[in-house]
Design an enzyme around this catalytic site. Structure first.
Site, PDB file in Angstrom:
ATOM      1  CE  LYS A  76      39.802  36.346  41.783  1.00 31.45           C
ATOM      2  NZ  LYS A  76      39.384  37.525  40.994  1.00 31.45           N
TER       3      LYS A  76
ATOM      4  CB  CYS B  66      38.856  36.366  34.635  1.00 33.44           C
ATOM      5  SG  CYS B  66      37.069  36.319  34.379  1.00 33.44           S
TER       6      CYS B  66
ATOM      7  CB  ALA C 200      45.374  43.436  45.402  1.00 35.66           C
ATOM      8  N   GLY C 201      43.971  44.622  42.618  1.00 38.83           N
ATOM      9  CA  GLY C 201      42.847  45.458  42.193  1.00 38.83           C
ATOM     10  C   GLY C 201      41.785  44.683  41.429  1.00 38.83           C
ATOM     11  N   PRO C 202      40.502  45.024  41.627  1.00 36.22           N
ATOM     12  CG  PRO C 202      38.198  45.162  41.211  1.00 36.22           C
ATOM     13  CD  PRO C 202      39.451  44.434  40.776  1.00 36.22           C
ATOM     14  N   GLY C 203      40.043  44.496  44.337  1.00 41.76           N
ATOM     15  CA  GLY C 203      40.033  44.199  45.760  1.00 41.76           C
ATOM     16  C   GLY C 203      39.052  43.158  46.236  1.00 41.76           C
TER      17      GLY C 203
END
Length: 511
Positions: free
Chosen positions: A312, A436, A307-310
């Site tokens: 999405k 990415c 999840a980081g940095p948050g």
């Protein structure tokens, strides 16, 4: 090499003049590592400190530059000058190093790194900015004198005067390898990329149905200054709010995107956490993960496994909150956000602060979640750690920091995370695998390897899911058909879509 190449290099921005005078103190980012004040204006001082931090500490420019700008109290044109100098010198490093080497009697590896960083700043001003040559040379020489002394400043003066004798096209024709004998080397110097990335991106284009002739355009797109894009979090903000007044316009592909014209903190929704700066490609990945069809009802138990940095996670949580408000999911709906690094988990927590739905941020290894919670979730997004080759325009130093070995070293982690995601999703639930990066070793090869021999997972029509989300939006000059990939997965391209080159494969466990 075609002489059309200059059109794809960074355009010359309007001349920008920083405030004159010496930078004040180390708290303002105006002193080099040795502690002496830099004898240049604050904008150039900040740009130089960014380059030194990248060189000495492997810092990320996009993470350290905002804080340096705040400490130096740079805004508006001066902040824009510092940003263009730092990012431009980092993007163009490969080209500038070849030109600097041709302008001196020694290879760049033998130049003091502190002096070399300053020379890169000077070369960028001389070759790609509308800074008068005498100003580009004199300010860089003053900078070198303040960090390395008079002898080094005389050396810098001689090198930069040679660099200024030719324009960028004349230099590249002189220093780039012959395009017929060494096409990859020619593209690498001309567009300032390591050769292994040039080769990998050519393979990636071919692997997704794009002609290899697009490679120069793709490489050039990594050297263009990206727009700042924000996502309006559903239920908390909308595109109409973000585009009120002169500060923004609607995005091109994402239905929740706005392209900003000013600083993000000028927009109240961003200051309040109701909207976030986020590339349209990342927005489409989160939107696609939430829109992919499940078999059986979606109870609203969603998981963001990396999840980081948050960014999405915030968009997913906002979408889940909307569904709860509409009665589409029950009161036990929850987004679980997993992040292995504690400091990044803290960023996830901050990104979710304005969200109304239930969420749980956990610090743990995502590879263990599938075994610990088998079949619990309706949707799982697994945006795996990767080389970041799809975001080189936003993280310009990444192209010099990464190596071919990173592709193989990250591969086991990427496969393990996807396997964990498939174990954590229920039968009939959806897993969204994203990176990415367009490199085949991080995209389709990972999915193919994990799914090989499994008959309990089906590939969904990922381009179809995104086309439904994008609707009638079309890119200028692309007609009615919006190319999203050759096959069931989506591959976005910076030169085609104006986004980071995100990959998305939507998978569903068979019920």
């Amino acid at each position: 090499m075609s002489k059309q190449a200059p059109a794809g290099r960074p355009s010359r921005p309007p001349r920008q003049a920083g405030k004159s005078g010496r930078a004040r103190d180390s708290r303002e980012g105006s002193r080099p590592s040795g502690g002496r004040p830099l004898a240049v204006d604050p904008a150039r001082a900040v740009a130089y400190e960014v380059l030194r931090a990248v060189t000495e500490r492997d810092a990320y420019a996009n993470l350290i530059l905002p804080g340096m700008l705040r400490r130096a109290r740079l805004r508006g044109r001066d902040a824009g000058l510092a940003t263009e100098l730092a990012y431009g010198a980092l993007r163009g490093r490969g080209s500038y190093d070849a030109i600097i080497a041709a302008g001196t009697d020694r290879p760049v590896a033998e130049i003091d790194p502190a002096v070399l960083d300053a020379l890169r700043l000077g070369a960028h001003q001389l070759l790609h900015m509308r800074v008068p040559p005498h100003a580009a040379v004199s300010t860089t020489v003053d900078l070198v004198r303040s960090v390395s002394g008079p002898g080094a400043s005389r050396f810098a003066n001689a090198v930069l005067r040679r660099v200024g004798e030719r324009d960028v096209d004349e230099w590249l024709a002189r220093v780039a390898p012959d395009a017929q004998e060494n096409p990859d080397g020619n593209l690498a110097v001309t567009y300032s990329h390591p050769e292994w990335i040039v080769r990998g991106l050519r393979d990636a284009l071919r692997g997704t149905g794009r002609p290899a002739q697009e490679l120069p355009e793709l490489l050039a797109s990594h050297n263009a200054r990206p727009s700042v894009v924000a996502a309006a979090l559903p239920g908390l903000s909308d595109v109409a709010e973000l585009t009120e007044g002169p500060h923004a316009r609607p995005g091109v592909l994402s239905p929740v995107a706005a392209v900003l014209k000013g600083a993000p903190d000028e927009i109240a929704a961003i200051r309040q956490g109701r909207a976030r700066v986020q590339d349209e490609g990342s927005q489409l990945v989160a939107l696609g993960a939430a829109a992919a069809p499940t078999t059986g009802p979606d109870r609203g138990l969603w998981l963001d496994l990396c999840a980081g940095p948050g960014g999405k996670a915030a968009l997913l949580a906002a979408l889940l909150s909307e569904r709860h408000a509409a009665g589409l999911v029950g009161d036990d709906a929850e987004l679980v956000a997993v992040e292995s690094a504690e400091h990044r988990a803290g960023l996830v927590q901050q990104s979710l602060a304005a969200i109304r739905c239930a969420y749980d941020v956990r610090v743990r290894d995502g590879r263990t979640v599938g075994e610990a919670e088998p079949g619990r979730y309706d949707r799982v997004l697994v945006d795996v750690p990767c080389t970041g080759l799809g975001a080189l325009r936003r993280r310009p130093e990444s192209r010099w920091r990464r190596a071919p070995s990173d592709l193989t070293s990250l591969a086991p982690l990427q496969r393990a995370l996807l396997e964990s995601a498939l174990a954590a999703v229920r039968p009939g639930g959806v897993v969204a695998y994203a990176t990415c990066s367009p490199h085949p070793a991080e995209t389709r090869m990972v999915v193919d390897d994990v799914l090989r021999g499994r008959d309990d997972v089906e590939r969904l029509d990922s381009p179809g899911v995104l086309r439904d989300l994008i609707g009638s939006r079309r890119l200028p000059g692309h007609g009615d058909e919006l190319f999203l990939g050759d096959g069931p997965a989506v591959q976005l391209w910076t030169h085609l879509h104006g986004t980071d080159s995100m990959f998305l494969s939507l998978l569903r466990r068979r019920a």
